[in-house]
Design a protein around this motif. Structure first.
Motif, PDB file in Angstrom:
ATOM      1  N   TYR A 128       0.835  -1.178  -0.026  1.00 49.38           N
ATOM      2  CA  TYR A 128       0.042  -0.079   0.061  1.00 49.38           C
ATOM      3  C   TYR A 128       0.861   1.390  -0.122  1.00 49.38           C
ATOM      4  O   TYR A 128       0.762   2.179   0.883  1.00 49.38           O
ATOM      5  CB  TYR A 128      -1.039  -0.132   1.168  1.00 49.38           C
ATOM      6  CG  TYR A 128      -1.673  -1.315   0.929  1.00 49.38           C
ATOM      7  CD1 TYR A 128      -2.624  -1.479  -0.026  1.00 49.38           C
ATOM      8  CD2 TYR A 128      -1.440  -2.188   2.311  1.00 49.38           C
ATOM      9  CE1 TYR A 128      -3.233  -2.746  -0.096  1.00 49.38           C
ATOM     10  CE2 TYR A 128      -2.057  -3.612   1.985  1.00 49.38           C
ATOM     11  CZ  TYR A 128      -3.266  -3.687   0.766  1.00 49.38           C
ATOM     12  OH  TYR A 128      -3.737  -5.101   0.994  1.00 49.38           O
ATOM     13  N   TYR A 161      12.455  -2.752  -5.478  1.00 46.08           N
ATOM     14  CA  TYR A 161      11.263  -3.250  -5.378  1.00 46.08           C
ATOM     15  C   TYR A 161      11.453  -4.896  -5.145  1.00 46.08           C
ATOM     16  O   TYR A 161      11.981  -5.515  -5.872  1.00 46.08           O
ATOM     17  CB  TYR A 161      10.561  -3.379  -6.732  1.00 46.08           C
ATOM     18  CG  TYR A 161       9.415  -4.178  -6.833  1.00 46.08           C
ATOM     19  CD1 TYR A 161       8.296  -4.194  -6.014  1.00 46.08           C
ATOM     20  CD2 TYR A 161       9.324  -4.979  -8.041  1.00 46.08           C
ATOM     21  CE1 TYR A 161       7.251  -4.942  -6.168  1.00 46.08           C
ATOM     22  CE2 TYR A 161       8.201  -5.848  -8.072  1.00 46.08           C
ATOM     23  CZ  TYR A 161       7.060  -5.834  -7.368  1.00 46.08           C
ATOM     24  OH  TYR A 161       5.949  -6.710  -7.386  1.00 46.08           O
ATOM     25  N   ARG A 162      10.963  -5.060  -3.786  1.00 50.23           N
ATOM     26  CA  ARG A 162      11.195  -6.511  -3.290  1.00 50.23           C
ATOM     27  C   ARG A 162      12.622  -7.025  -3.486  1.00 50.23           C
ATOM     28  O   ARG A 162      13.036  -8.249  -3.771  1.00 50.23           O
ATOM     29  CB  ARG A 162      10.153  -7.535  -3.773  1.00 50.23           C
ATOM     30  CG  ARG A 162       8.987  -7.380  -3.941  1.00 50.23           C
ATOM     31  CD  ARG A 162       8.403  -7.516  -2.227  1.00 50.23           C
ATOM     32  NE  ARG A 162       7.168  -7.474  -2.189  1.00 50.23           N
ATOM     33  CZ  ARG A 162       6.213  -6.425  -2.209  1.00 50.23           C
ATOM     34  NH1 ARG A 162       6.633  -5.015  -2.208  1.00 50.23           N
ATOM     35  NH2 ARG A 162       4.936  -6.350  -1.809  1.00 50.23           N
ATOM     36  N   TYR A 194      -3.603   5.035  -1.733  1.00 51.32           N
ATOM     37  CA  TYR A 194      -3.706   3.741  -2.359  1.00 51.32           C
ATOM     38  C   TYR A 194      -5.279   3.719  -2.167  1.00 51.32           C
ATOM     39  O   TYR A 194      -6.142   3.624  -1.003  1.00 51.32           O
ATOM     40  CB  TYR A 194      -3.126   2.527  -1.482  1.00 51.32           C
ATOM     41  CG  TYR A 194      -3.077   1.405  -2.206  1.00 51.32           C
ATOM     42  CD1 TYR A 194      -2.021   1.089  -2.960  1.00 51.32           C
ATOM     43  CD2 TYR A 194      -4.219   0.576  -2.100  1.00 51.32           C
ATOM     44  CE1 TYR A 194      -1.961  -0.038  -3.634  1.00 51.32           C
ATOM     45  CE2 TYR A 194      -4.025  -0.767  -2.870  1.00 51.32           C
ATOM     46  CZ  TYR A 194      -2.941  -0.994  -3.484  1.00 51.32           C
ATOM     47  OH  TYR A 194      -2.869  -2.156  -4.520  1.00 51.32           O
ATOM     48  N   LYS A 225      -8.687  -9.973   0.874  1.00 54.53           N
ATOM     49  CA  LYS A 225      -8.222 -10.540  -0.130  1.00 54.53           C
ATOM     50  C   LYS A 225      -7.004 -11.709   0.234  1.00 54.53           C
ATOM     51  O   LYS A 225      -7.175 -12.352  -0.719  1.00 54.53           O
ATOM     52  CB  LYS A 225      -7.175  -9.324  -0.698  1.00 54.53           C
ATOM     53  CG  LYS A 225      -8.048  -8.478  -1.515  1.00 54.53           C
ATOM     54  CD  LYS A 225      -6.932  -7.479  -2.406  1.00 54.53           C
ATOM     55  CE  LYS A 225      -7.652  -6.481  -2.883  1.00 54.53           C
ATOM     56  NZ  LYS A 225      -6.710  -5.596  -3.807  1.00 54.53           N
ATOM     57  N   SER A 237       2.481 -12.759  -2.025  1.00 53.23           N
ATOM     58  CA  SER A 237       2.433 -12.855  -3.365  1.00 53.23           C
ATOM     59  C   SER A 237       3.599 -14.049  -3.966  1.00 53.23           C
ATOM     60  O   SER A 237       4.653 -13.690  -3.478  1.00 53.23           O
ATOM     61  CB  SER A 237       2.879 -11.294  -3.962  1.00 53.23           C
ATOM     62  OG  SER A 237       1.907 -10.417  -3.628  1.00 53.23           O
ATOM     63  N   ASN A 241       5.537  -8.365  -9.565  1.00 56.78           N
ATOM     64  CA  ASN A 241       4.970  -7.749 -10.671  1.00 56.78           C
ATOM     65  C   ASN A 241       5.878  -7.435 -11.639  1.00 56.78           C
ATOM     66  O   ASN A 241       6.864  -6.812 -11.260  1.00 56.78           O
ATOM     67  CB  ASN A 241       4.246  -6.383 -10.142  1.00 56.78           C
ATOM     68  CG  ASN A 241       2.938  -6.745  -9.349  1.00 56.78           C
ATOM     69  OD1 ASN A 241       2.339  -7.823  -9.617  1.00 56.78           O
ATOM     70  ND2 ASN A 241       2.600  -6.039  -8.372  1.00 56.78           N
ATOM     71  N   GLU A 278      -4.970 -14.075 -13.634  1.00 54.23           N
ATOM     72  CA  GLU A 278      -6.509 -14.389 -13.860  1.00 54.23           C
ATOM     73  C   GLU A 278      -7.149 -14.441 -15.062  1.00 54.23           C
ATOM     74  O   GLU A 278      -7.770 -15.155 -15.522  1.00 54.23           O
ATOM     75  CB  GLU A 278      -7.122 -13.076 -12.923  1.00 54.23           C
ATOM     76  CG  GLU A 278      -8.594 -13.023 -12.936  1.00 54.23           C
ATOM     77  CD  GLU A 278      -9.458 -12.102 -12.082  1.00 54.23           C
ATOM     78  OE1 GLU A 278      -8.812 -11.461 -11.464  1.00 54.23           O
ATOM     79  OE2 GLU A 278     -10.501 -11.997 -12.405  1.00 54.23           O
ATOM     80  N   GLN A 296      -7.186 -13.678  -4.850  1.00 53.38           N
ATOM     81  CA  GLN A 296      -5.998 -12.688  -5.296  1.00 53.38           C
ATOM     82  C   GLN A 296      -5.084 -13.791  -6.074  1.00 53.38           C
ATOM     83  O   GLN A 296      -4.373 -14.793  -5.443  1.00 53.38           O
ATOM     84  CB  GLN A 296      -5.531 -12.488  -4.032  1.00 53.38           C
ATOM     85  CG  GLN A 296      -3.981 -11.711  -4.006  1.00 53.38           C
ATOM     86  CD  GLN A 296      -3.918 -10.774  -5.451  1.00 53.38           C
ATOM     87  OE1 GLN A 296      -3.749 -11.432  -6.330  1.00 53.38           O
ATOM     88  NE2 GLN A 296      -3.394  -9.560  -4.981  1.00 53.38           N
ATOM     89  N   ALA A 297      -5.179 -13.859  -7.307  1.00 51.86           N
ATOM     90  CA  ALA A 297      -4.623 -14.752  -8.122  1.00 51.86           C
ATOM     91  C   ALA A 297      -3.045 -14.858  -7.913  1.00 51.86           C
ATOM     92  O   ALA A 297      -2.340 -15.810  -8.775  1.00 51.86           O
ATOM     93  CB  ALA A 297      -4.920 -14.575  -9.621  1.00 51.86           C
ATOM     94  N   GLU A 333       8.685 -14.394  -6.220  1.00 49.53           N
ATOM     95  CA  GLU A 333       9.207 -13.253  -5.463  1.00 49.53           C
ATOM     96  C   GLU A 333       9.637 -14.038  -4.036  1.00 49.53           C
ATOM     97  O   GLU A 333      10.362 -13.856  -3.441  1.00 49.53           O
ATOM     98  CB  GLU A 333       7.797 -12.406  -4.758  1.00 49.53           C
ATOM     99  CG  GLU A 333       8.295 -11.305  -4.042  1.00 49.53           C
ATOM    100  CD  GLU A 333       6.893 -10.986  -3.005  1.00 49.53           C
ATOM    101  OE1 GLU A 333       7.387 -11.095  -1.764  1.00 49.53           O
ATOM    102  OE2 GLU A 333       6.080 -10.585  -3.498  1.00 49.53           O
TER     103      GLU A 333
END
Ligand code: EPU
Length: 337
Positions: A128, A161-162, A194, A225, A237, A241, A278, A296-297, A333
């Motif tokens: 978020y 990012y991650r 968000y 979710k 996750s 992404n 999805e 949450q796919a 991830e």
């Protein structure tokens, strides 16, 4: 310090995968950690924190070291800020709740993330619009082979990012023992942009939210979710992404005008892996006890007795379908062990 033999790790990983550790030890202090490393200097060890970002696919034929060093300490304080040191074995969400209770701001958007404090810097946990790197001052480690203490300042960690140095060049070399944060005591900088947070606050009629309000909104969204790992095994996750070129994205968008996206820079676009999965028909599907969460796919789940290999096979099936359909490579991830 007590070594246990042939121990099931089912309770020690949020996916709930039942693999066996040949030897297992829970470490409760830095002193114990040092003596353990000295005694085992030539033998391989596997460091286990909250087990919330890993998929175990095989038995571990070595010594598994569970980092359970607890303790929270305020090391500096002014009217505006607090500098707070947290040992690696504290549960992340318990620490966030402690901060909310004491009105220390900065971590409220990271409420309800499973795992321990010690593993939070490794993948720069985020949710978020907020990431660990926004408030972390430094983290302290013990180098596994030299047993020397190291301090990694925020900028040393190469956060992305991650991602961090602990997933790259420092991977497997350090054990994080404590993490130090700078948090606000007043004039909190709230991040409520968000969409879902804004909506949750509006629904409750809150116009001037406190950090507690934001935390509660985040908890509500996550609970709606994301499956609770206590009930359905999962690691949040499963994939990152993906970031693709704007050119590639434009082609996909022509075919799927409703695709959600975030423009990263002029040439790059981040697309939600959950949406791609999805669209490929996997959401809510189940093969034996391995499945794709129905809400949450991006989250793969273990309904009860799936093996790590079954989850891994499912993830490979998803990766190859996404490659075929969108020409996008999904990176995991979670760490596959
Ligand atoms: N979406 C779908 N179908 C799905 C899932 C998502 O179409 O099954 C779409 C949503 O409608 C939305 C977009 O994808 O338009 C993004 O979905 P969401 O807001 O749920 O976030 P996400 O990108 O799937 C990321 C993080 C989560 C974090 C949330 C909120 C990653 C890999 N995941 O998920 O982090 O909680 O944003 O910030 O970046 C985690 O890392 O374990 C984790 C849960």
């Amino acid at each position: 310090m007590r070594i246990e033999y042939n121990k099931s790790l089912k309770k020690y990983n949020t996916f709930g995968i039942d693999v066996i550790a040949a030897k297992f030890i829970s470490i409760k202090s830095e002193l114990d950690l040092n003596s353990l490393l000295a005694e085992n200097s030539t033998k391989p060890i596997f460091v286990l924190s909250g087990g919330s970002n890993m998929l175990l696919t095989k038995n571990l034929d070595c010594l598994v070291v569970h980092i359970a060093i607890k303790g929270i300490e305020i090391i500096e304080e002014s009217d505006d800020f607090v500098i707070i040191s947290v040992n690696a074995g504290e549960k992340w969400h318990d620490f966030v709740q402690y901060c909310i209770k004491n009105n220390f701001g900065g971590l409220e958007n990271l409420s309800l993330i499973p795992g321990y404090v010690g593993s939070a810097p490794i993948q720069n946990i985020g949710a978020y619009g907020v990431e660990l790197k926004d408030t972390m001052v430094q983290c302290e480690t013990v180098h596994i082979s030299t047993r020397k203490k190291h301090v990694f300042l925020n900028e040393d960690c190469k956060f992305g990012y991650r991602n961090s140095i602990f997933k790259q060049e420092a991977k497997g070399k350090h054990i994080i023992t404590k993490v130090i944060f700078k948090l606000t005591k007043k004039n909190h900088i709230l991040n409520t942009n968000y969409g879902a947070i804004e909506n949750a606050l509006v629904d409750k009629g809150i116009i001037q939210p406190t950090i507690k309000d934001v935390s509660e909104a985040v908890i509500k969204i996550r609970q709606s979710k994301l499956p609770d790992p206590e009930r359905i095994g999962n690691s949040g996750s499963f994939f990152k992404n993906p970031v693709i070129s704007t050119r590639h994205f434009t082609k996909i968008q022509e075919k799927y005008p409703a695709i959600p996206y975030y423009q990263v820079d002029h040439d790059h676009v981040k697309v939600p892996a959950g949406w791609l999965i999805e669209q490929s028909g996997f959401k809510g599907k189940r093969w034996g006890d391995a499945g794709v969460h129905e809400k949450q796919a991006l989250v793969l789940v273990n309904y009860n007795n799936a093996s790590g290999t079954e989850i891994l096979d499912l993830s490979k099936k998803i990766q190859s379908e996404i490659k075929e359909k969108f020409d996008i490579i999904l990176e995991t991830e979670v760490n596959i062990i």
